[in-house]
Design a protein around this motif. Structure first.
Motif, PDB file in Angstrom:
ATOM      1  N   GLU A  27       0.829  -1.213   0.000  1.00 40.31           N
ATOM      2  CA  GLU A  27       0.000   0.000   0.000  1.00 40.31           C
ATOM      3  C   GLU A  27       0.859   1.257   0.000  1.00 40.31           C
ATOM      4  OE1 GLU A  27      -4.068  -1.486   2.253  1.00 40.31           O
ATOM      5  OE2 GLU A  27      -2.463  -0.628   3.455  1.00 40.31           O
ATOM      6  N   ALA A  28       1.960   1.217   0.731  1.00 38.11           N
ATOM      7  CA  ALA A  28       2.840   2.391   0.794  1.00 38.11           C
ATOM      8  C   ALA A  28       3.518   2.660  -0.550  1.00 38.11           C
ATOM      9  CB  ALA A  28       3.897   2.193   1.879  1.00 38.11           C
ATOM     10  N   ARG A  29       3.777   1.621  -1.314  1.00 42.84           N
ATOM     11  CA  ARG A  29       4.471   1.770  -2.593  1.00 42.84           C
ATOM     12  C   ARG A  29       3.532   2.164  -3.731  1.00 42.84           C
ATOM     13  NH1 ARG A  29       8.625  -1.261  -5.373  1.00 42.84           N
ATOM     14  NH2 ARG A  29       8.941  -0.123  -7.291  1.00 42.84           N
ATOM     15  N   ALA A  30       2.277   1.729  -3.664  1.00 40.17           N
ATOM     16  CA  ALA A  30       1.336   1.953  -4.769  1.00 40.17           C
ATOM     17  C   ALA A  30       0.845   3.400  -4.811  1.00 40.17           C
ATOM     18  CB  ALA A  30       0.153   1.011  -4.637  1.00 40.17           C
ATOM     19  N   ARG A  31       0.779   3.930  -6.035  1.00 41.24           N
ATOM     20  CA  ARG A  31       0.248   5.282  -6.232  1.00 41.24           C
ATOM     21  C   ARG A  31      -1.274   5.289  -6.237  1.00 41.24           C
ATOM     22  NH1 ARG A  31       4.236   5.233 -10.600  1.00 41.24           N
ATOM     23  NH2 ARG A  31       2.493   4.389 -11.747  1.00 41.24           N
ATOM     24  N   ASP A  32      -1.865   4.195  -6.735  1.00 34.85           N
ATOM     25  CA  ASP A  32      -3.320   4.125  -6.835  1.00 34.85           C
ATOM     26  C   ASP A  32      -3.765   2.666  -6.775  1.00 34.85           C
ATOM     27  OD1 ASP A  32      -2.867   3.017  -9.419  1.00 34.85           O
ATOM     28  OD2 ASP A  32      -3.020   5.000 -10.349  1.00 34.85           O
ATOM     29  N   ARG A  33      -5.060   2.459  -6.848  1.00 33.60           N
ATOM     30  CA  ARG A  33      -5.626   1.116  -6.717  1.00 33.60           C
ATOM     31  C   ARG A  33      -5.165   0.185  -7.841  1.00 33.60           C
ATOM     32  NH1 ARG A  33      -9.695  -0.687  -3.507  1.00 33.60           N
ATOM     33  NH2 ARG A  33     -10.966  -2.396  -4.292  1.00 33.60           N
ATOM     34  N   ASP A  34      -5.042   0.704  -9.048  1.00 32.46           N
ATOM     35  CA  ASP A  34      -4.584  -0.118 -10.169  1.00 32.46           C
ATOM     36  C   ASP A  34      -3.158  -0.600  -9.963  1.00 32.46           C
ATOM     37  OD1 ASP A  34      -7.012   0.086 -11.496  1.00 32.46           O
ATOM     38  OD2 ASP A  34      -6.363   1.800 -12.703  1.00 32.46           O
ATOM     39  N   GLN A  35      -2.293   0.303  -9.525  1.00 27.68           N
ATOM     40  CA  GLN A  35      -0.909  -0.101  -9.283  1.00 27.68           C
ATOM     41  C   GLN A  35      -0.835  -1.085  -8.114  1.00 27.68           C
ATOM     42  OE1 GLN A  35       2.026   2.801  -8.023  1.00 27.68           O
ATOM     43  NE2 GLN A  35       3.619   1.689  -9.117  1.00 27.68           N
ATOM     44  N   LEU A  36      -1.665  -0.895  -7.103  1.00 27.04           N
ATOM     45  CA  LEU A  36      -1.695  -1.832  -5.977  1.00 27.04           C
ATOM     46  C   LEU A  36      -2.051  -3.229  -6.465  1.00 27.04           C
ATOM     47  CD1 LEU A  36      -1.517  -2.485  -2.975  1.00 27.04           C
ATOM     48  CD2 LEU A  36      -3.903  -1.720  -2.754  1.00 27.04           C
ATOM     49  N   GLY A  37      -3.054  -3.330  -7.315  1.00 28.31           N
ATOM     50  CA  GLY A  37      -3.435  -4.628  -7.864  1.00 28.31           C
ATOM     51  C   GLY A  37      -2.293  -5.271  -8.639  1.00 28.31           C
ATOM     52  N   ALA A  38      -1.580  -4.470  -9.420  1.00 29.46           N
ATOM     53  CA  ALA A  38      -0.455  -4.991 -10.194  1.00 29.46           C
ATOM     54  C   ALA A  38       0.674  -5.451  -9.272  1.00 29.46           C
ATOM     55  CB  ALA A  38       0.052  -3.926 -11.163  1.00 29.46           C
ATOM     56  N   LEU A  39       0.933  -4.701  -8.214  1.00 26.99           N
ATOM     57  CA  LEU A  39       1.990  -5.082  -7.265  1.00 26.99           C
ATOM     58  C   LEU A  39       1.638  -6.377  -6.532  1.00 26.99           C
ATOM     59  CD1 LEU A  39       2.937  -1.612  -5.737  1.00 26.99           C
ATOM     60  CD2 LEU A  39       4.407  -3.073  -7.141  1.00 26.99           C
ATOM     61  N   VAL A  40       0.382  -6.510  -6.132  1.00 24.13           N
ATOM     62  CA  VAL A  40      -0.056  -7.742  -5.457  1.00 24.13           C
ATOM     63  C   VAL A  40       0.094  -8.919  -6.421  1.00 24.13           C
ATOM     64  CG1 VAL A  40      -2.040  -8.968  -4.482  1.00 24.13           C
ATOM     65  CG2 VAL A  40      -1.587  -6.606  -3.812  1.00 24.13           C
ATOM     66  N   HIS A  41      -0.348  -8.748  -7.659  1.00 23.59           N
ATOM     67  CA  HIS A  41      -0.235  -9.803  -8.660  1.00 23.59           C
ATOM     68  C   HIS A  41       1.221 -10.224  -8.845  1.00 23.59           C
ATOM     69  CE1 HIS A  41       0.354 -11.205 -12.816  1.00 23.59           C
ATOM     70  NE2 HIS A  41      -0.731 -11.912 -12.566  1.00 23.59           N
ATOM     71  N   ASP A  42       2.095  -9.267  -9.036  1.00 22.62           N
ATOM     72  CA  ASP A  42       3.512  -9.582  -9.236  1.00 22.62           C
ATOM     73  C   ASP A  42       4.117 -10.268  -8.020  1.00 22.62           C
ATOM     74  OD1 ASP A  42       3.381  -8.524 -11.770  1.00 22.62           O
ATOM     75  OD2 ASP A  42       4.415  -6.657 -11.255  1.00 22.62           O
ATOM     76  N   THR A  43       3.733  -9.829  -6.832  1.00 24.27           N
ATOM     77  CA  THR A  43       4.238 -10.441  -5.605  1.00 24.27           C
ATOM     78  C   THR A  43       3.821 -11.901  -5.521  1.00 24.27           C
ATOM     79  OG1 THR A  43       4.233  -8.318  -4.443  1.00 24.27           O
ATOM     80  CG2 THR A  43       4.217 -10.307  -3.082  1.00 24.27           C
ATOM     81  N   VAL A  44       2.556 -12.181  -5.811  1.00 21.32           N
ATOM     82  CA  VAL A  44       2.068 -13.564  -5.762  1.00 21.32           C
ATOM     83  C   VAL A  44       2.776 -14.401  -6.828  1.00 21.32           C
ATOM     84  CG1 VAL A  44       0.040 -15.039  -6.071  1.00 21.32           C
ATOM     85  CG2 VAL A  44      -0.134 -12.966  -4.711  1.00 21.32           C
ATOM     86  N   VAL A  45       2.915 -13.887  -8.029  1.00 27.70           N
ATOM     87  CA  VAL A  45       3.610 -14.620  -9.098  1.00 27.70           C
ATOM     88  C   VAL A  45       5.042 -14.937  -8.666  1.00 27.70           C
ATOM     89  CG1 VAL A  45       4.559 -14.412 -11.441  1.00 27.70           C
ATOM     90  CG2 VAL A  45       2.188 -13.768 -10.998  1.00 27.70           C
ATOM     91  N   GLU A  46       5.749 -13.969  -8.108  1.00 27.05           N
ATOM     92  CA  GLU A  46       7.128 -14.183  -7.671  1.00 27.05           C
ATOM     93  C   GLU A  46       7.215 -15.250  -6.585  1.00 27.05           C
ATOM     94  OE1 GLU A  46       8.238 -10.248  -6.515  1.00 27.05           O
ATOM     95  OE2 GLU A  46       8.317  -9.543  -8.597  1.00 27.05           O
TER      96      GLU A  46
END
Length: 67
Positions: A27-46
Motif C-alpha cells: 500500500e505504501a508503494r502503490a500510487r493508486d488502486r490499479d498499481q496496488l493490484g499490479a503489485l499484489v499480482h507480481d508479488t504472488v507470481v514471484e
C-alpha cells in the motif's frame, strides 16, 4: 536492503505451502488502486515461482521483472 512485499513457505508434512503478502509495504508503494493490484499480482507470481523453482515469466508469461 529493500522491504519485502511477501514471502513463501514450502509445504512440510501435512502443512500446505503458504504465500504471505505484506499489505502495508504494498500500500505504501502503490500510487493508486490499479498499481496496488499490479503489485499484489507480481508479488504472488514471484512467490509461487519461488515455491515451484521456476522463473516468474514461466508462471505468468505477462510478468515483467522491471515493474
Amino acid at each position: 536492503e529493500p522491504i519485502p512485499f511477501g514471502r513463501s513457505e514450502p509445504a512440510a508434512g501435512k502443512r500446505p505451502a503458504v504465500v504471505i503478502v505484506y499489505r502495508r509495504p504494498l500500500e505504501a508503494r502503490a500510487r493508486d488502486r490499479d498499481q496496488l493490484g499490479a503489485l499484489v499480482h507480481d508479488t504472488v507470481v514471484e512467490q509461487i515461482a519461488g515455491l515451484l523453482g521456476l522463473s516468474p515469466e514461466s508462471v505468468d508469461p505477462g510478468y515483467e521483472e522491471d515493474n
